[in-house]
Scaffold this motif. Structure first.
Motif, PDB file in Angstrom:
ATOM      1  N   PRO A   1       0.820  -1.225   0.000  1.00  0.00           N
ATOM      2  CA  PRO A   1       0.000   0.000   0.000  1.00  0.00           C
ATOM      3  C   PRO A   1       0.847   1.267   0.000  1.00  0.00           C
ATOM      4  CG  PRO A   1      -0.184  -1.140   2.105  1.00  0.00           C
ATOM      5  CD  PRO A   1       0.572  -2.039   1.188  1.00  0.00           C
ATOM      6  N   ILE A   2       2.053   1.205   0.563  1.00  0.00           N
ATOM      7  CA  ILE A   2       2.940   2.366   0.504  1.00  0.00           C
ATOM      8  C   ILE A   2       3.311   2.638  -0.943  1.00  0.00           C
ATOM      9  CG2 ILE A   2       5.278   3.161   1.100  1.00  0.00           C
ATOM     10  CD1 ILE A   2       4.829   1.681   3.830  1.00  0.00           C
ATOM     11  N   GLU A   3       3.589   1.580  -1.683  1.00  0.00           N
ATOM     12  CA  GLU A   3       3.908   1.721  -3.100  1.00  0.00           C
ATOM     13  C   GLU A   3       2.732   2.341  -3.851  1.00  0.00           C
ATOM     14  OE1 GLU A   3       5.884   1.751  -6.608  1.00  0.00           O
ATOM     15  OE2 GLU A   3       6.677   1.439  -4.604  1.00  0.00           O
ATOM     16  N   GLN A   4       1.514   1.948  -3.524  1.00  0.00           N
ATOM     17  CA  GLN A   4       0.333   2.527  -4.173  1.00  0.00           C
ATOM     18  C   GLN A   4       0.228   4.023  -3.857  1.00  0.00           C
ATOM     19  OE1 GLN A   4      -2.745  -0.007  -2.599  1.00  0.00           O
ATOM     20  NE2 GLN A   4      -2.643  -1.411  -4.329  1.00  0.00           N
ATOM     21  N   MET A   5       0.532   4.383  -2.614  1.00  0.00           N
ATOM     22  CA  MET A   5       0.469   5.785  -2.210  1.00  0.00           C
ATOM     23  C   MET A   5       1.536   6.602  -2.956  1.00  0.00           C
ATOM     24  SD  MET A   5       0.518   7.309   1.625  1.00  0.00           S
ATOM     25  CE  MET A   5       2.230   6.880   1.902  1.00  0.00           C
ATOM     26  N   TYR A   6       2.745   6.071  -3.057  1.00  0.00           N
ATOM     27  CA  TYR A   6       3.810   6.755  -3.787  1.00  0.00           C
ATOM     28  C   TYR A   6       3.427   6.889  -5.261  1.00  0.00           C
ATOM     29  CZ  TYR A   6       7.255   6.943  -0.016  1.00  0.00           C
ATOM     30  OH  TYR A   6       7.924   7.250   1.127  1.00  0.00           O
ATOM     31  N   GLN A   7       2.829   5.863  -5.837  1.00  0.00           N
ATOM     32  CA  GLN A   7       2.394   5.923  -7.230  1.00  0.00           C
ATOM     33  C   GLN A   7       1.332   6.995  -7.406  1.00  0.00           C
ATOM     34  OE1 GLN A   7       3.899   4.187  -9.713  1.00  0.00           O
ATOM     35  NE2 GLN A   7       2.695   5.464 -11.062  1.00  0.00           N
ATOM     36  N   TRP A   8       0.415   7.096  -6.443  1.00  0.00           N
ATOM     37  CA  TRP A   8      -0.607   8.152  -6.490  1.00  0.00           C
ATOM     38  C   TRP A   8       0.078   9.514  -6.520  1.00  0.00           C
ATOM     39  CZ3 TRP A   8      -1.876  12.481  -3.899  1.00  0.00           C
ATOM     40  CH2 TRP A   8      -3.129  13.044  -4.167  1.00  0.00           C
ATOM     41  N   GLY A   9       1.119   9.687  -5.710  1.00  0.00           N
ATOM     42  CA  GLY A   9       1.847  10.952  -5.694  1.00  0.00           C
ATOM     43  C   GLY A   9       2.458  11.281  -7.046  1.00  0.00           C
ATOM     44  N   LEU A  10       3.014  10.266  -7.710  1.00  0.00           N
ATOM     45  CA  LEU A  10       3.581  10.486  -9.044  1.00  0.00           C
ATOM     46  C   LEU A  10       2.507  10.889 -10.048  1.00  0.00           C
ATOM     47  CD1 LEU A  10       6.086   7.506  -9.279  1.00  0.00           C
ATOM     48  CD2 LEU A  10       6.651   9.946  -9.142  1.00  0.00           C
ATOM     49  N   GLU A  11       1.345  10.274  -9.935  1.00  0.00           N
ATOM     50  CA  GLU A  11       0.260  10.529 -10.879  1.00  0.00           C
ATOM     51  C   GLU A  11      -0.487  11.827 -10.578  1.00  0.00           C
ATOM     52  OE1 GLU A  11      -2.066   6.974 -10.565  1.00  0.00           O
ATOM     53  OE2 GLU A  11      -0.510   5.744 -11.516  1.00  0.00           O
ATOM     54  N   ASN A  12      -0.305  12.368  -9.384  1.00  0.00           N
ATOM     55  CA  ASN A  12      -1.055  13.564  -8.974  1.00  0.00           C
ATOM     56  C   ASN A  12      -0.128  14.687  -8.513  1.00  0.00           C
ATOM     57  OD1 ASN A  12      -4.117  12.768  -8.954  1.00  0.00           O
ATOM     58  ND2 ASN A  12      -2.974  10.996  -8.213  1.00  0.00           N
ATOM     59  N   GLN A  13       0.958  14.871  -9.228  1.00  0.00           N
ATOM     60  CA  GLN A  13       1.923  15.907  -8.854  1.00  0.00           C
ATOM     61  C   GLN A  13       1.310  17.299  -8.880  1.00  0.00           C
ATOM     62  OE1 GLN A  13       5.896  15.576 -10.501  1.00  0.00           O
ATOM     63  NE2 GLN A  13       5.507  13.413 -10.939  1.00  0.00           N
ATOM     64  N   GLN A  14       0.416  17.550  -9.807  1.00  0.00           N
ATOM     65  CA  GLN A  14      -0.215  18.869  -9.887  1.00  0.00           C
ATOM     66  C   GLN A  14      -1.024  19.161  -8.614  1.00  0.00           C
ATOM     67  OE1 GLN A  14      -2.518  19.569 -13.413  1.00  0.00           O
ATOM     68  NE2 GLN A  14      -3.196  21.578 -12.734  1.00  0.00           N
ATOM     69  N   ALA A  15      -1.749  18.170  -8.112  1.00  0.00           N
ATOM     70  CA  ALA A  15      -2.518  18.363  -6.881  1.00  0.00           C
ATOM     71  C   ALA A  15      -1.574  18.610  -5.699  1.00  0.00           C
ATOM     72  CB  ALA A  15      -3.401  17.145  -6.609  1.00  0.00           C
ATOM     73  N   LEU A  16      -0.449  17.900  -5.663  1.00  0.00           N
ATOM     74  CA  LEU A  16       0.528  18.116  -4.587  1.00  0.00           C
ATOM     75  C   LEU A  16       1.137  19.508  -4.674  1.00  0.00           C
ATOM     76  CD1 LEU A  16       2.271  14.620  -4.614  1.00  0.00           C
ATOM     77  CD2 LEU A  16       0.690  15.504  -2.886  1.00  0.00           C
ATOM     78  N   ASP A  17       1.451  19.956  -5.899  1.00  0.00           N
ATOM     79  CA  ASP A  17       1.991  21.306  -6.086  1.00  0.00           C
ATOM     80  C   ASP A  17       0.992  22.353  -5.610  1.00  0.00           C
ATOM     81  OD1 ASP A  17       4.243  20.159  -7.210  1.00  0.00           O
ATOM     82  OD2 ASP A  17       3.654  20.620  -9.289  1.00  0.00           O
ATOM     83  N   GLU A  18      -0.279  22.150  -5.943  1.00  0.00           N
ATOM     84  CA  GLU A  18      -1.322  23.090  -5.522  1.00  0.00           C
ATOM     85  C   GLU A  18      -1.459  23.116  -4.008  1.00  0.00           C
ATOM     86  OE1 GLU A  18      -6.130  23.638  -6.117  1.00  0.00           O
ATOM     87  OE2 GLU A  18      -4.993  22.564  -7.664  1.00  0.00           O
ATOM     88  N   MET A  19      -1.401  21.946  -3.390  1.00  0.00           N
ATOM     89  CA  MET A  19      -1.480  21.866  -1.930  1.00  0.00           C
ATOM     90  C   MET A  19      -0.331  22.649  -1.285  1.00  0.00           C
ATOM     91  SD  MET A  19      -1.216  18.479   0.480  1.00  0.00           S
ATOM     92  CE  MET A  19       0.449  18.159  -0.105  1.00  0.00           C
ATOM     93  N   GLU A  20       0.891  22.460  -1.804  1.00  0.00           N
ATOM     94  CA  GLU A  20       2.051  23.164  -1.252  1.00  0.00           C
ATOM     95  C   GLU A  20       1.934  24.668  -1.453  1.00  0.00           C
ATOM     96  OE1 GLU A  20       5.669  21.435  -2.730  1.00  0.00           O
ATOM     97  OE2 GLU A  20       5.104  19.456  -1.970  1.00  0.00           O
ATOM     98  N   GLU A  21       1.440  25.086  -2.607  1.00  0.00           N
ATOM     99  CA  GLU A  21       1.261  26.512  -2.872  1.00  0.00           C
ATOM    100  C   GLU A  21       0.228  27.109  -1.919  1.00  0.00           C
ATOM    101  OE1 GLU A  21       1.688  30.253  -4.240  1.00  0.00           O
ATOM    102  OE2 GLU A  21       2.994  28.534  -4.634  1.00  0.00           O
ATOM    103  N   ASN A  22      -0.872  26.412  -1.695  1.00  0.00           N
ATOM    104  CA  ASN A  22      -1.883  26.881  -0.736  1.00  0.00           C
ATOM    105  C   ASN A  22      -1.280  27.030   0.657  1.00  0.00           C
ATOM    106  OD1 ASN A  22      -3.898  26.928  -2.674  1.00  0.00           O
ATOM    107  ND2 ASN A  22      -4.645  24.896  -2.164  1.00  0.00           N
ATOM    108  N   TYR A  23      -0.474  26.067   1.044  1.00  0.00           N
ATOM    109  CA  TYR A  23       0.155  26.095   2.364  1.00  0.00           C
ATOM    110  C   TYR A  23       1.135  27.267   2.481  1.00  0.00           C
ATOM    111  CZ  TYR A  23       2.474  24.398   6.572  1.00  0.00           C
ATOM    112  OH  TYR A  23       2.990  24.301   7.840  1.00  0.00           O
TER     113      TYR A  23
END
Length: 132
Positions: free
Chosen positions: A100-122
């Motif tokens: 499941p950790i691998e699945q979570m890391y894969q989600w991060g790779l596939e959703n980099q734009q959402a992560l970037d937006e989250m960091e920008e909001n923060y």
């Protein structure tokens, strides 16, 4: 599972979600498991892991490896040579947790734009000063 108490969801200390999240208390735990999951031949030396995990100190890596070994997620093999040669690999239990950790890391790779937006909001929220 969490329990419902008076119509509200309650996560007791011994609930499976809380026990699982204990693994994330050490910042580097999931990254070590992830690295070992992908390591060629499944076994890595301490120095190899440290070089692959940019930013981790040797002290923190050793501490993380010890905790993961105590939890039964990795196995440590010491070879009787001079200088000492130690390798770490995922245990059977570690391979279960790494999936499941691998699945979570894969989600991060596939959703980099959402992560970037989250960091920008923060970042923006951190630069806003509260009125006195």
């Amino acid at each position: 599972m969490p329990a419902w108490v008076d119509g509200k969801l309650c996560f007791y200390a011994d609930s499976p979600p809380r026990r699982l999240l204990d693994l994330f208390n050490v910042k580097w735990s999931t990254m070590v498991l992830h690295a070992l999951w992908h390591w060629p031949n499944g076994a890595a030396r301490t120095g190899e892991l440290q070089r692959s995990l940019h930013g981790i100190s040797k002290k923190m890596l050793i501490q993380t490896l010890r905790e993961l070994e105590q939890r039964g997620l990795i196995e440590r093999e010491v070879f009787a040579v001079v200088p000492p040669h130690v390798e770490y690999r995922l245990s059977a239990l570690g391979r279960v947790f790494a999936q499941p950790i691998e699945q979570m890391y894969q989600w991060g790779l596939e959703n980099q734009q959402a992560l970037d937006e989250m960091e920008e909001n923060y970042r923006r929220a951190g630069s806003i000063q509260e009125p006195e």
